[in-house]
Design a protein around this motif. Structure first.
Motif, PDB file in Angstrom:
ATOM      1  N   PRO A  18     -29.111-102.050 -45.835  1.00 54.94           N
ATOM      2  CA  PRO A  18     -28.465-102.086 -47.152  1.00 54.94           C
ATOM      3  C   PRO A  18     -27.167-101.278 -47.206  1.00 54.94           C
ATOM      4  CG  PRO A  18     -30.806-101.726 -47.386  1.00 54.94           C
ATOM      5  CD  PRO A  18     -30.496-101.597 -45.917  1.00 54.94           C
ATOM      6  N   LEU A  19     -26.250-101.726 -48.051  1.00 49.11           N
ATOM      7  CA  LEU A  19     -24.926-101.105 -48.176  1.00 49.11           C
ATOM      8  C   LEU A  19     -25.029 -99.805 -48.969  1.00 49.11           C
ATOM      9  CD1 LEU A  19     -21.921-101.652 -47.484  1.00 49.11           C
ATOM     10  CD2 LEU A  19     -21.699-102.635 -49.770  1.00 49.11           C
ATOM     11  N   GLY A  20     -25.298 -98.718 -48.250  1.00 51.59           N
ATOM     12  CA  GLY A  20     -25.399 -97.411 -48.887  1.00 51.59           C
ATOM     13  C   GLY A  20     -24.178 -96.556 -48.595  1.00 51.59           C
ATOM     14  N   VAL A  21     -24.213 -95.322 -49.079  1.00 52.15           N
ATOM     15  CA  VAL A  21     -23.072 -94.405 -48.925  1.00 52.15           C
ATOM     16  C   VAL A  21     -22.754 -94.143 -47.457  1.00 52.15           C
ATOM     17  CG1 VAL A  21     -22.236 -92.091 -49.445  1.00 52.15           C
ATOM     18  CG2 VAL A  21     -23.606 -93.311 -51.124  1.00 52.15           C
ATOM     19  N   GLN A  22     -23.782 -93.913 -46.661  1.00 51.45           N
ATOM     20  CA  GLN A  22     -23.594 -93.615 -45.241  1.00 51.45           C
ATOM     21  C   GLN A  22     -22.929 -94.778 -44.518  1.00 51.45           C
ATOM     22  OE1 GLN A  22     -27.163 -93.388 -42.807  1.00 51.45           O
ATOM     23  NE2 GLN A  22     -26.512 -91.428 -41.971  1.00 51.45           N
ATOM     24  N   ASN A  23     -23.423 -95.994 -44.753  1.00 50.15           N
ATOM     25  CA  ASN A  23     -22.859 -97.182 -44.117  1.00 50.15           C
ATOM     26  C   ASN A  23     -21.406 -97.420 -44.541  1.00 50.15           C
ATOM     27  OD1 ASN A  23     -25.133 -97.802 -42.660  1.00 50.15           O
ATOM     28  ND2 ASN A  23     -25.915 -99.289 -44.121  1.00 50.15           N
ATOM     29  N   ALA A 114     -19.850 -86.991 -42.779  1.00 48.62           N
ATOM     30  CA  ALA A 114     -20.946 -87.810 -42.248  1.00 48.62           C
ATOM     31  C   ALA A 114     -22.263 -87.052 -42.312  1.00 48.62           C
ATOM     32  CB  ALA A 114     -20.643 -88.238 -40.819  1.00 48.62           C
ATOM     33  N   ALA A 115     -22.240 -85.773 -41.969  1.00 49.49           N
ATOM     34  CA  ALA A 115     -23.459 -84.954 -42.032  1.00 49.49           C
ATOM     35  C   ALA A 115     -23.929 -84.812 -43.471  1.00 49.49           C
ATOM     36  CB  ALA A 115     -23.192 -83.573 -41.426  1.00 49.49           C
ATOM     37  N   SER A 116     -22.980 -84.665 -44.389  1.00 50.99           N
ATOM     38  CA  SER A 116     -23.323 -84.495 -45.803  1.00 50.99           C
ATOM     39  C   SER A 116     -23.952 -85.747 -46.398  1.00 50.99           C
ATOM     40  CB  SER A 116     -22.071 -84.112 -46.606  1.00 50.99           C
ATOM     41  OG  SER A 116     -21.539 -82.899 -46.126  1.00 50.99           O
ATOM     42  N   VAL A 117     -23.341 -86.919 -46.135  1.00 53.65           N
ATOM     43  CA  VAL A 117     -23.894 -88.152 -46.714  1.00 53.65           C
ATOM     44  C   VAL A 117     -25.210 -88.544 -46.044  1.00 53.65           C
ATOM     45  CG1 VAL A 117     -21.657 -89.057 -47.433  1.00 53.65           C
ATOM     46  CG2 VAL A 117     -22.553 -89.682 -45.190  1.00 53.65           C
ATOM     47  N   SER A 118     -25.490 -87.961 -44.890  1.00 56.70           N
ATOM     48  CA  SER A 118     -26.741 -88.254 -44.187  1.00 56.70           C
ATOM     49  C   SER A 118     -27.838 -87.265 -44.579  1.00 56.70           C
ATOM     50  CB  SER A 118     -26.531 -88.203 -42.673  1.00 56.70           C
ATOM     51  OG  SER A 118     -25.533 -89.109 -42.267  1.00 56.70           O
ATOM     52  N   LEU A 119     -27.519 -85.973 -44.507  1.00 56.00           N
ATOM     53  CA  LEU A 119     -28.522 -84.934 -44.714  1.00 56.00           C
ATOM     54  C   LEU A 119     -28.642 -84.477 -46.163  1.00 56.00           C
ATOM     55  CD1 LEU A 119     -27.738 -82.789 -41.537  1.00 56.00           C
ATOM     56  CD2 LEU A 119     -29.519 -84.530 -41.818  1.00 56.00           C
ATOM     57  N   LEU A 120     -27.605 -84.734 -46.989  1.00 51.07           N
ATOM     58  CA  LEU A 120     -27.672 -84.357 -48.406  1.00 51.07           C
ATOM     59  C   LEU A 120     -27.884 -85.576 -49.296  1.00 51.07           C
ATOM     60  CD1 LEU A 120     -24.818 -81.684 -48.681  1.00 51.07           C
ATOM     61  CD2 LEU A 120     -27.283 -81.309 -48.477  1.00 51.07           C
ATOM     62  N   ASN A 121     -28.339 -86.661 -48.693  1.00 48.54           N
ATOM     63  CA  ASN A 121     -28.598 -87.888 -49.457  1.00 48.54           C
ATOM     64  C   ASN A 121     -30.107 -87.997 -49.699  1.00 48.54           C
ATOM     65  OD1 ASN A 121     -28.873 -90.434 -50.503  1.00 48.54           O
ATOM     66  ND2 ASN A 121     -27.580 -91.437 -48.986  1.00 48.54           N
ATOM     67  N   PRO A 122     -30.569 -87.535 -50.867  1.00 46.00           N
ATOM     68  CA  PRO A 122     -32.010 -87.534 -51.157  1.00 46.00           C
ATOM     69  C   PRO A 122     -32.636 -88.923 -51.051  1.00 46.00           C
ATOM     70  CG  PRO A 122     -30.813 -86.251 -52.787  1.00 46.00           C
ATOM     71  CD  PRO A 122     -29.794 -86.976 -51.982  1.00 46.00           C
ATOM     72  N   ALA A 187     -15.824 -95.886 -53.263  1.00 44.29           N
ATOM     73  CA  ALA A 187     -15.935 -94.839 -54.280  1.00 44.29           C
ATOM     74  C   ALA A 187     -16.943 -95.238 -55.352  1.00 44.29           C
ATOM     75  CB  ALA A 187     -14.565 -94.570 -54.910  1.00 44.29           C
ATOM     76  N   ALA A 188     -16.898 -96.506 -55.772  1.00 40.90           N
ATOM     77  CA  ALA A 188     -17.819 -97.005 -56.808  1.00 40.90           C
ATOM     78  C   ALA A 188     -19.273 -96.907 -56.346  1.00 40.90           C
ATOM     79  CB  ALA A 188     -17.465 -98.448 -57.167  1.00 40.90           C
ATOM     80  N   ILE A 189     -19.522 -97.228 -55.075  1.00 36.71           N
ATOM     81  CA  ILE A 189     -20.881 -97.144 -54.529  1.00 36.71           C
ATOM     82  C   ILE A 189     -21.353 -95.694 -54.507  1.00 36.71           C
ATOM     83  CG2 ILE A 189     -22.256 -97.418 -52.418  1.00 36.71           C
ATOM     84  CD1 ILE A 189     -20.658 -99.984 -51.868  1.00 36.71           C
ATOM     85  N   MET A 190     -20.446 -94.779 -54.129  1.00 40.03           N
ATOM     86  CA  MET A 190     -20.799 -93.362 -54.100  1.00 40.03           C
ATOM     87  C   MET A 190     -21.133 -92.847 -55.490  1.00 40.03           C
ATOM     88  SD  MET A 190     -17.932 -91.959 -51.407  1.00 40.03           S
ATOM     89  CE  MET A 190     -17.702 -92.809 -49.842  1.00 40.03           C
ATOM     90  N   TRP A 191     -20.295 -93.185 -56.473  1.00 41.35           N
ATOM     91  CA  TRP A 191     -20.543 -92.747 -57.843  1.00 41.35           C
ATOM     92  C   TRP A 191     -21.803 -93.393 -58.413  1.00 41.35           C
ATOM     93  CZ3 TRP A 191     -14.703 -93.555 -59.186  1.00 41.35           C
ATOM     94  CH2 TRP A 191     -13.992 -92.407 -58.805  1.00 41.35           C
ATOM     95  N   GLY A 192     -22.010 -94.666 -58.080  1.00 39.95           N
ATOM     96  CA  GLY A 192     -23.200 -95.368 -58.550  1.00 39.95           C
ATOM     97  C   GLY A 192     -24.469 -94.723 -58.017  1.00 39.95           C
ATOM     98  N   THR A 193     -24.439 -94.331 -56.743  1.00 37.93           N
ATOM     99  CA  THR A 193     -25.586 -93.672 -56.126  1.00 37.93           C
ATOM    100  C   THR A 193     -25.837 -92.306 -56.791  1.00 37.93           C
ATOM    101  OG1 THR A 193     -25.074 -94.741 -54.018  1.00 37.93           O
ATOM    102  CG2 THR A 193     -26.579 -92.856 -53.952  1.00 37.93           C
TER     103      THR A 193
END
Length: 201
Positions: A18-23, A114-122, A187-193
């Motif tokens: 799925p198209l998430g922040v990390q991807n 990259a570490a933040s969107v991976s490890l700080l993504n609940p 940016a929209a996907i990040m804010w939406g998440t």
């Protein structure tokens, strides 16, 4: 063991697709950088971060950590704030031909983000624990190791492939307008998440 490996591959692929922040971040960096090798920091960081999460999930350590209420709240808050910040930076990014070099993230910045969107993504943490961690309970011994390795290998292959596709898209579509739209979508996907996580806090 073969069944465990196939199960791990299908499960990990389904979670990571799925198209998430990390991807979005990996793809975006691939499309911005002129040389594929310059995207290696983000690829390796995302892959290593996923390896860490999968290992913790299979070992069961992450479940224990998330049972601590204040730690869960801290992870969620940090994740939400960072997603908002990243969305702001991505939205303001202007990938023009003149400033492309400056807008492309440095190796240090790639690693940090990259570490933040991976490890700080609940959301990603919950997926890893809830799905991969739970599924691993059906295996033991060599089969469990095979399952974990299949999940990890799938993650590594995915990020290398995703960055490569992003790089090819960036080469084919040099239009500033295309990259600008890509940044706005990212940016929209990040804010939406971030909003989704805040509402489900």
């Amino acid at each position: 063991m073969l069944a465990a490996g196939i199960h791990g591959f299908i499960l990990a692929f389904g979670l990571i697709l799925p198209l998430g922040v990390q991807n979005v971040f990996v793809f975006n960096q691939g499309s911005i950088h002129k040389q594929y090798r310059r995207v290696l920091p983000v690829i390796l960081t995302a892959s290593i971060s996923d390896t860490l999460l999968i290992t913790l999930a299979v070992l069961g350590i992450s479940v224990i950590l998330l049972q601590i209420a204040w730690l869960t709240a801290l992870l969620l808050t940090a994740g939400i704030l960072f997603l908002i910040y990243m969305g702001y930076l991505t939205w303001r990014s202007k990938p023009s031909e003149v400033t492309a070099k400056q807008e492309a993230f440095s190796a240090k910045k790639q690693i940090t983000f990259a570490a933040s969107v991976s490890l700080l993504n609940p959301h990603a943490i919950m997926d890893t624990i809830g799905v991969i961690g739970t599924s691993s309970l059906t295996y033991s011994g060599p089969a469990k190791i095979t399952f974990a390795l299949a999940c990890i290998l799938t993650s590594w292959m995915w990020f290398f492939a995703l960055a490569f596709v992003g790089h090819q898209v960036g080469r084919l579509r040099k239009s500033n307008g295309f990259l600008d739209i890509l940044n706005k979508i990212s940016a929209a996907i990040m804010w939406g998440t971030a909003i989704y996580l805040a509402l489900t806090f």
